[in-house]
Design an enzyme around this catalytic site. Structure first.
Site, mmCIF file in Angstrom:
data_model
loop_
_atom_site.group_PDB
_atom_site.id
_atom_site.type_symbol
_atom_site.label_atom_id
_atom_site.label_comp_id
_atom_site.label_asym_id
_atom_site.label_seq_id
_atom_site.Cartn_x
_atom_site.Cartn_y
_atom_site.Cartn_z
ATOM 1 N N ASP A 19 -2.697 1.142 0.009
ATOM 2 C CA ASP A 19 -1.826 2.247 0.423
ATOM 3 C C ASP A 19 -0.685 1.796 1.332
ATOM 4 O O ASP A 19 0.185 2.604 1.693
ATOM 5 C CB ASP A 19 -2.625 3.425 1.011
ATOM 6 C CG ASP A 19 -3.194 3.178 2.406
ATOM 7 O OD1 ASP A 19 -2.652 2.376 3.182
ATOM 8 O OD2 ASP A 19 -4.198 3.855 2.729
ATOM 9 N N GLU B 125 -9.101 0.037 -1.322
ATOM 10 C CA GLU B 125 -8.613 1.420 -1.456
ATOM 11 C C GLU B 125 -7.904 1.728 -2.768
ATOM 12 O O GLU B 125 -7.263 2.773 -2.889
ATOM 13 C CB GLU B 125 -7.731 1.837 -0.258
ATOM 14 C CG GLU B 125 -8.422 1.759 1.110
ATOM 15 C CD GLU B 125 -9.359 2.931 1.436
ATOM 16 O OE1 GLU B 125 -9.541 3.827 0.582
ATOM 17 O OE2 GLU B 125 -9.918 2.922 2.552
ATOM 18 N N HIS C 129 -13.762 4.459 7.331
ATOM 19 C CA HIS C 129 -12.650 3.593 6.872
ATOM 20 C C HIS C 129 -11.436 3.688 7.809
ATOM 21 O O HIS C 129 -10.545 2.851 7.715
ATOM 22 C CB HIS C 129 -12.249 3.885 5.412
ATOM 23 C CG HIS C 129 -11.341 5.048 5.204
ATOM 24 N ND1 HIS C 129 -10.433 5.120 4.174
ATOM 25 C CD2 HIS C 129 -11.210 6.212 5.885
ATOM 26 C CE1 HIS C 129 -9.776 6.260 4.232
ATOM 27 N NE2 HIS C 129 -10.231 6.951 5.255
ATOM 28 N N ASP D 225 -4.697 -3.172 2.409
ATOM 29 C CA ASP D 225 -4.973 -1.822 1.905
ATOM 30 C C ASP D 225 -3.847 -1.477 0.942
ATOM 31 O O ASP D 225 -2.665 -1.506 1.314
ATOM 32 C CB ASP D 225 -5.009 -0.858 3.102
ATOM 33 C CG ASP D 225 -5.391 0.569 2.735
ATOM 34 O OD1 ASP D 225 -5.057 1.007 1.620
ATOM 35 O OD2 ASP D 225 -5.984 1.249 3.594
ATOM 36 N N ASP E 75 -6.342 2.124 11.159
ATOM 37 C CA ASP E 75 -7.801 2.003 10.990
ATOM 38 C C ASP E 75 -8.476 1.510 12.269
ATOM 39 O O ASP E 75 -9.451 0.755 12.224
ATOM 40 C CB ASP E 75 -8.139 1.069 9.811
ATOM 41 C CG ASP E 75 -7.651 1.612 8.475
ATOM 42 O OD1 ASP E 75 -7.177 2.766 8.423
ATOM 43 O OD2 ASP E 75 -7.734 0.869 7.471
ATOM 44 N N ASP F 102 -1.278 -2.189 5.907
ATOM 45 C CA ASP F 102 -1.830 -0.845 5.714
ATOM 46 C C ASP F 102 -0.795 0.185 6.166
ATOM 47 O O ASP F 102 0.010 -0.086 7.059
ATOM 48 C CB ASP F 102 -3.097 -0.726 6.593
ATOM 49 C CG ASP F 102 -4.099 0.326 6.133
ATOM 50 O OD1 ASP F 102 -3.671 1.404 5.700
ATOM 51 O OD2 ASP F 102 -5.300 0.060 6.265
ATOM 52 N N HIS G 193 -11.838 0.820 2.903
ATOM 53 C CA HIS G 193 -11.531 -0.187 3.923
ATOM 54 C C HIS G 193 -12.647 -0.374 4.962
ATOM 55 O O HIS G 193 -12.600 -1.315 5.750
ATOM 56 C CB HIS G 193 -10.191 0.130 4.605
ATOM 57 C CG HIS G 193 -9.358 -1.084 4.862
ATOM 58 N ND1 HIS G 193 -8.002 -1.036 5.129
ATOM 59 C CD2 HIS G 193 -9.685 -2.413 4.907
ATOM 60 C CE1 HIS G 193 -7.556 -2.268 5.325
ATOM 61 N NE2 HIS G 193 -8.560 -3.118 5.194
ATOM 62 N N HIS H 183 -2.004 2.704 7.567
ATOM 63 C CA HIS H 183 -2.821 3.231 8.668
ATOM 64 C C HIS H 183 -3.317 2.085 9.553
ATOM 65 O O HIS H 183 -3.442 0.952 9.083
ATOM 66 C CB HIS H 183 -4.035 3.967 8.111
ATOM 67 C CG HIS H 183 -3.705 4.963 7.029
ATOM 68 N ND1 HIS H 183 -3.711 4.625 5.692
ATOM 69 C CD2 HIS H 183 -3.321 6.256 7.098
ATOM 70 C CE1 HIS H 183 -3.363 5.687 4.971
ATOM 71 N NE2 HIS H 183 -3.106 6.695 5.795
#
Ligand code: DIR
Ligand code: MN
Ligand code: MN
Ligand code: MN
Length: 309
Positions: A236, A279, A145, A234, A132, A128, A100, A130
Site C-alpha cells: 500500500d 498486504e 498490523h 507494504d 504501523d 508503507d 503486516h 502507514h
C-alpha cells in the site's frame, strides 16, 4: 547466492479476508522461478504456504484492546524461528505475506540471527503508507498490523506470560536504526511517537520536495554503509493506481518506478539481509488483482538484484 523463501498465508492482524491468498498468487505468477532462473539464486523453499492453522487458539479474546492477540503471537513466534533458521545459515530471507503483523516474526528472526552471526545490530527500512507503530494503547482499530513496529522496537511490550511476552531484546531493533519511506496516513498518536523518539521518516511530502533519488541518499545515509538491512515493503506504499488490491489503500502514493527504485537502491547497498512483501489482497478490487501482484513481483525482483540494463 542463497535465498530462503517463506510463504505466510495469514490475515489475522487485520479484519479483511483474502490477504492470506497473496503468497500463492505471487508464486503462481512465477516469482520463485524468476528468482532462480533470471537472478540465479539458490532457492531454499519448502514449496508450501504456511497458515499455521494448528497453532491458532480456539478462544482468543481481546488483550489490551488488541484483536486476535494469541493468534498473531503464535504465528509470528513460529515465523520468527523459520526466518531465523534461514538467516543463521547466511541466506537472504524473502517472506511473502500475509498482513503486516507478520513483520513481528520476520524482523525478530533476522535481528536475532544477524546479532548471533555478525555481532551487529541491523537496520529496518519500512516502506508503507502507514507507520504501523501504534501501541495497543494508542491504536484506534485494535488491528495488530498497525502495531508491529511498536513491538519490534520495544515501545510496546507484553509481560512474559502475556501473548507477546516471547519477544526479547535479542529480537528487537533500535528506533535509531529504523527509517520510513512513503508515509501519508499516520495516526495522531503515531505522529507523537515518531516525534518524541526522533524516528527518521520520509513522507510523500519529502519525496515530492526532494525526489526519490535524494530521499534514498538521505535514508541510506542515515543507516550508514555496511549495516545489514531488513526491507519491509507494504504494497500500500504504492499508489492505488499500481496496487489497488490491498486492505487499506491510500491515494497519493509512490509510483511503481519509485517503489522499484527504492528496492533497487537497497539492493545496491549489498547489505540486504531480508525482505518482506505484505498486504497484497487479491480478493479486493479484483479487477486490479493481477496488476497488484505484478507490482509486488516487480518490487521483489528489484530488491533482489534485477536491473533495467
Ligand atoms: C491504522 C491503519 N493506523 C491502524 N494501519 C494500517 O489500524 O493502526 N496499516 N492500515 O497498514
Ligand atoms: Mn503496513
Ligand atoms: Mn500500510
Ligand atoms: Mn490507514
Amino acid at each position: 547466492t542463497d535465498l530462503g523463501i517463506v510463504a505466510v498465508g495469514f490475515s489475522g492482524g487485520q479484519c479483511k479476508a483474502g490477504v492470506d491468498a497473496a503468497p500463492m498468487a505471487l508464486i503462481e505468477s512465477g516469482l520463485a522461478d524468476q528468482l532462480k532462473d533470471d537472478l540465479e539464486y539458490n532457492i531454499h523453499f519448502d514449496n508450501k504456504v504456511h497458515s499455521y492453522t494448528e497453532l491458532l487458539p480456539s478462544s482468543d479474546p481481546d488483550h489490551r484492546g488488541m484483536k486476535k492477540p494469541r493468534a498473531v503471537s503464535a504465528v509470528t513466534q513460529a515465523l520468527s524461528q523459520q526466518v531465523y533458521d534461514h538467516a543463521k545459515e547466511g541466506r537472504c530471507v524473502l517472506t511473502l505475506g500475509g498482513d503486516h503483523s507478520i513483520a513481528i516474526g520476520t524482523i525478530s528472526g533476522t535481528a536475532k540471527a544477524i546479532r548471533e552471526r555478525l555481532g551487529r545490530d541491523m537496520a529496518v527500512i519500512w516502506v508503507d503508507a502507514h507507520a504501523d507503530i501504534n501501541t495497543p494503547e494508542t491504536s484506534d482499530s485494535g488491528n495488530i498490523h498497525g502495531m508491529p513496529v511498536a513491538f519490534l522496537t520495544g515501545l510496546a511490550s507484553d509481560k512474559p506470560d502475556a501473548p507477546f511476552g516471547w519477544l526479547k531484546d535479542e529480537h528487537r531493533v533500535s528506533v535509531k536504526k529504523l527509517v520510513y519511506i512513503g508515509l501519508r496516513d499516520v495516526d495522531r498518536g503515531e505522529k507523537k511517537i515518531l516525534r518524541e523518539h526522533g524516528i527518521k521518516a520520509f513522507s510523500m511530502h519529502d519525496i515530492d520536495r526532494h525526489g526519490i533519488g535524494k530521499v534514498m541518499d538521505m535514508a541510506l545515509g542515515w543507516i550508514g554503509s555496511d549495516t545489514p538491512i531488513h526491507l519491509s515493503f507494504d504494497i500500500d506504499a504504492l499508489d492505488p493506481r499500481f496496487a489497488p488490491s490491498t486492505g487499506t489503500a491510500v491515494r497519493g502514493g509512490l509510483t511503481l518506478r519509485e517503489g522499484d527504485f527504492i528496492a533497487e537502491c537497497v539492493h545496491e547497498t549489498g547489505s540486504l539481509v531480508a525482505l518482506d512483501l505484505v498486504e497484497v489482497n487479491p480478493s479486493l478490487e479484483e479487477a486490479g488483482a493481477a496488476e497488484t501482484v505484478r507490482s509486488g513481483v516487480s518490487i521483489v525482483r528489484c530488491a533482489l538484484g534485477d536491473t533495467l540494463l
